[in-house]
Design a protein around this motif. Sequence first.
Motif, PDB file in Angstrom:
ATOM      1  N   GLU A   1      25.923  39.123  52.207  1.00  0.00           N
ATOM      2  CA  GLU A   1      24.535  38.372  51.826  1.00  0.00           C
ATOM      3  C   GLU A   1      23.396  39.121  52.320  1.00  0.00           C
ATOM      4  OE1 GLU A   1      24.703  35.600  50.325  1.00  0.00           O
ATOM      5  OE2 GLU A   1      26.964  35.642  50.337  1.00  0.00           O
TER       6      GLU A   1
ATOM      7  N   PHE B   1      31.309  47.014  43.623  1.00  0.00           N
ATOM      8  CA  PHE B   1      31.583  46.576  44.998  1.00  0.00           C
ATOM      9  C   PHE B   1      31.350  45.170  45.221  1.00  0.00           C
ATOM     10  CE2 PHE B   1      30.040  46.007  49.074  1.00  0.00           C
ATOM     11  CZ  PHE B   1      31.159  46.226  49.853  1.00  0.00           C
ATOM     12  N   PHE B   2      30.174  44.566  44.725  1.00  0.00           N
ATOM     13  CA  PHE B   2      29.730  43.470  45.059  1.00  0.00           C
ATOM     14  C   PHE B   2      30.550  42.443  44.323  1.00  0.00           C
ATOM     15  CE2 PHE B   2      25.589  44.806  46.250  1.00  0.00           C
ATOM     16  CZ  PHE B   2      25.474  44.211  47.568  1.00  0.00           C
ATOM     17  N   VAL B   3      30.905  42.700  43.028  1.00  0.00           N
ATOM     18  CA  VAL B   3      31.938  41.729  42.425  1.00  0.00           C
ATOM     19  C   VAL B   3      33.145  41.692  43.265  1.00  0.00           C
ATOM     20  CG1 VAL B   3      33.129  41.374  40.469  1.00  0.00           C
ATOM     21  CG2 VAL B   3      30.657  42.050  40.251  1.00  0.00           C
ATOM     22  N   PHE B   4      33.688  42.783  43.363  1.00  0.00           N
ATOM     23  CA  PHE B   4      34.955  42.654  44.322  1.00  0.00           C
ATOM     24  C   PHE B   4      34.852  41.990  45.815  1.00  0.00           C
ATOM     25  CE2 PHE B   4      38.435  45.851  42.842  1.00  0.00           C
ATOM     26  CZ  PHE B   4      37.905  45.746  41.562  1.00  0.00           C
TER      27      PHE B   4
ATOM     28  N   SER C   1      32.564  39.610  46.641  1.00  0.00           N
ATOM     29  CA  SER C   1      32.775  38.295  46.652  1.00  0.00           C
ATOM     30  C   SER C   1      33.912  37.463  46.092  1.00  0.00           C
ATOM     31  CB  SER C   1      31.228  38.129  45.973  1.00  0.00           C
ATOM     32  OG  SER C   1      31.053  38.936  44.794  1.00  0.00           O
ATOM     33  N   GLN C   2      34.896  38.089  45.885  1.00  0.00           N
ATOM     34  CA  GLN C   2      35.864  37.255  45.290  1.00  0.00           C
ATOM     35  C   GLN C   2      36.596  36.586  46.459  1.00  0.00           C
ATOM     36  OE1 GLN C   2      37.365  37.577  41.876  1.00  0.00           O
ATOM     37  NE2 GLN C   2      35.364  38.341  41.427  1.00  0.00           N
ATOM     38  N   ASP C   3      36.646  36.791  47.480  1.00  0.00           N
ATOM     39  CA  ASP C   3      37.266  36.102  48.569  1.00  0.00           C
ATOM     40  C   ASP C   3      36.400  35.103  49.254  1.00  0.00           C
ATOM     41  OD1 ASP C   3      35.623  37.960  49.740  1.00  0.00           O
ATOM     42  OD2 ASP C   3      37.012  38.427  51.487  1.00  0.00           O
ATOM     43  N   GLN C   4      35.446  34.925  49.100  1.00  0.00           N
ATOM     44  CA  GLN C   4      34.460  33.817  49.572  1.00  0.00           C
ATOM     45  C   GLN C   4      34.385  32.718  49.248  1.00  0.00           C
ATOM     46  OE1 GLN C   4      30.522  35.153  49.374  1.00  0.00           O
ATOM     47  NE2 GLN C   4      30.763  36.830  50.824  1.00  0.00           N
TER      48      GLN C   4
ATOM     49  N   LEU D   1      36.279  51.289  47.243  1.00  0.00           N
ATOM     50  CA  LEU D   1      36.805  50.148  46.567  1.00  0.00           C
ATOM     51  C   LEU D   1      38.432  49.668  46.678  1.00  0.00           C
ATOM     52  CD1 LEU D   1      35.051  51.380  43.166  1.00  0.00           C
ATOM     53  CD2 LEU D   1      34.360  49.351  44.796  1.00  0.00           C
TER      54      LEU D   1
ATOM     55  N   GLY E   1      38.468  47.610  49.590  1.00  0.00           N
ATOM     56  CA  GLY E   1      37.741  46.325  49.274  1.00  0.00           C
ATOM     57  C   GLY E   1      38.993  45.546  48.614  1.00  0.00           C
TER      58      GLY E   1
ATOM     59  N   LEU F   1      41.145  41.921  49.926  1.00  0.00           N
ATOM     60  CA  LEU F   1      41.347  40.595  48.808  1.00  0.00           C
ATOM     61  C   LEU F   1      42.836  40.413  48.672  1.00  0.00           C
ATOM     62  CD1 LEU F   1      39.263  41.313  45.789  1.00  0.00           C
ATOM     63  CD2 LEU F   1      38.575  39.846  47.779  1.00  0.00           C
TER      64      LEU F   1
ATOM     65  N   VAL G   1      33.824  44.762  34.390  1.00  0.00           N
ATOM     66  CA  VAL G   1      33.973  44.151  35.507  1.00  0.00           C
ATOM     67  C   VAL G   1      33.125  42.771  35.612  1.00  0.00           C
ATOM     68  CG1 VAL G   1      33.806  44.621  37.804  1.00  0.00           C
ATOM     69  CG2 VAL G   1      34.823  46.423  36.686  1.00  0.00           C
TER      70      VAL G   1
ATOM     71  N   LEU H   1      35.618  39.671  36.084  1.00  0.00           N
ATOM     72  CA  LEU H   1      35.637  38.959  37.425  1.00  0.00           C
ATOM     73  C   LEU H   1      34.303  38.465  37.735  1.00  0.00           C
ATOM     74  CD1 LEU H   1      36.746  42.287  39.522  1.00  0.00           C
ATOM     75  CD2 LEU H   1      38.235  40.287  38.838  1.00  0.00           C
ATOM     76  N   GLY H   2      33.043  38.532  37.436  1.00  0.00           N
ATOM     77  CA  GLY H   2      31.789  37.971  37.737  1.00  0.00           C
ATOM     78  C   GLY H   2      32.070  36.649  37.114  1.00  0.00           C
TER      79      GLY H   2
ATOM     80  N   TYR I   1      34.299  34.284  38.729  1.00  0.00           N
ATOM     81  CA  TYR I   1      33.876  33.850  40.304  1.00  0.00           C
ATOM     82  C   TYR I   1      33.080  32.591  39.985  1.00  0.00           C
ATOM     83  CZ  TYR I   1      31.193  34.308  44.308  1.00  0.00           C
ATOM     84  OH  TYR I   1      30.478  34.020  45.419  1.00  0.00           O
TER      85      TYR I   1
ATOM     86  N   ARG J   1      33.437  28.733  41.659  1.00  0.00           N
ATOM     87  CA  ARG J   1      32.688  28.498  42.437  1.00  0.00           C
ATOM     88  C   ARG J   1      32.154  26.841  41.771  1.00  0.00           C
ATOM     89  NH1 ARG J   1      33.953  29.039  45.742  1.00  0.00           N
ATOM     90  NH2 ARG J   1      34.701  30.902  46.324  1.00  0.00           N
TER      91      ARG J   1
ATOM     92  N   SER K   1      27.890  30.040  49.326  1.00  0.00           N
ATOM     93  CA  SER K   1      28.277  31.212  48.705  1.00  0.00           C
ATOM     94  C   SER K   1      27.326  32.099  48.166  1.00  0.00           C
ATOM     95  CB  SER K   1      29.416  30.902  47.778  1.00  0.00           C
ATOM     96  OG  SER K   1      28.809  30.109  46.847  1.00  0.00           O
TER      97      SER K   1
ATOM     98  N   GLU L   1      28.044  36.016  41.030  1.00  0.00           N
ATOM     99  CA  GLU L   1      27.751  37.472  40.346  1.00  0.00           C
ATOM    100  C   GLU L   1      27.383  37.492  38.694  1.00  0.00           C
ATOM    101  OE1 GLU L   1      27.441  40.642  40.712  1.00  0.00           O
ATOM    102  OE2 GLU L   1      27.533  40.032  42.976  1.00  0.00           O
TER     103      GLU L   1
END
Lengths: 139, 180
Positions: A58, A131-134, A136-139, B55, B58, B62, B153, B157-158, B161, B165, B176, B180
Motif C-alpha cells: 500500500e 510486480f504490483f499487478v502480481f 495485488s492478486q492475493d489481497q 517476480l 512473488g 500467490l 499483463v 491480470l489488472g 483483479y 474486487r 484493498s 490496478e
Amino acid sequence: MMTRHTILRVIAKFMIPYILLFALYVQFHGDFGPGGGFQAGVIFAAGFILYSLIFGIENGRKVMPPWLRRALLSIGVIIFGGTGLFGLILGGNFLDYNVLLENPVAGQHLGILLVELGVGITVSATMITIFFVFASQDQ
Amino acid sequence: MLLTGISVIFIRNLFAVVVLAGMFSLLAAVLYVVLDAVDVAFTEAAVGAGISTLLLLGTLALTTDKELAKTKIKIIPLLLVIFTGSVLILGTRDMPNFGDAKAPANLHVAPRYIEESMKETGLPNMVTSVLASYRGYDTFGEVVVIFTAAIGVLILLGQGYRKSRRGSGKIINKNSGEAE
C-alpha cells in the motif's frame, strides 16, 4: 507488512536511496562505462520493489500510483519514438541523430542520451507494473 | 553452474529452485565478465538474478512452493530432446573458434564500428553507440516489446483483479485500495 523486522527496515531505508542513485548513474553514465537504459531501468525498479516488500504494497502504491506508472510506461516509448521523429522533421532519417544539433557528434550524443532515457523509463515502469499487478492478486 | 542447472531440474521445493535459478544467472554473469562482455553481464545480473527472482518469488507467494507429484519419464520426448541437443552440439563444430579474427561476425560491420564509432558518436562505450545509434531500430523494437508486455499483463491480470474486487463486496473493496 513487516512491522517487526527492524533490521530489515533500517537497512532497506539506508540502501534504497543508494540503489536509486546507482540506477541514475548507470543510466546517464552508460555512454562512458558499462550500463544503459535497460540495466538502469531494472535497478531503479528493484529499488521500488524493495521498498514495497519491506514497507508494504500500500505504501509502495502511494509512492508510485497506477496512473503515474501507466503514464511513465508510455512516456518512455514516446521519448524514444519522438527522438526518431524529430530527426525526421529536421530532414534526416527516422532515428537519425546527426541532424538533432549543428554538430553531428553532439547530435549523436544527445540522441543516444534521449533514447536511453526513454528505454530506462519504460523498462522501470514495466517492471514496477508487473510486480504490483502480481503482488495485488492475493489481497 | 552445471551443478545449479541440474539441481534446478531435480529439486522439488520451488523456493530452492527459484534461488538456485538466481544463482545460475549470477554465475552466468561472472562468465560474461570473464569473456569481457561487461554490458551483457550487467544485464544478466540485474534482470536474471535480480528482477526475475523477485517476480518468481512473488508468483510463489500467490501459488505454492511445492511442485506437484512427479510425472513418469516419457521416452519419446526424451529421445527427441537428446537428438535435437546432439544436432545442435554437432552444429557448433562448424562454428569459428572463439575470438577468431577471420570469423564472419568479425568481418562484416564490426571493424567499422570499432574504427569509426568513436569519431561518429563521440562515445567511448561502443556497446551503447551500437545499441542506441547504429541499431536504433532494433532497440526501439525491444522497447515496444517491453511496453506491449506490460500492457498484456495489465489487461490479463489488472482487469480481472478489478472485476473480482467489484464482485466481492464493499468491505474488501474499502481496504484493498484502488484496482490496478
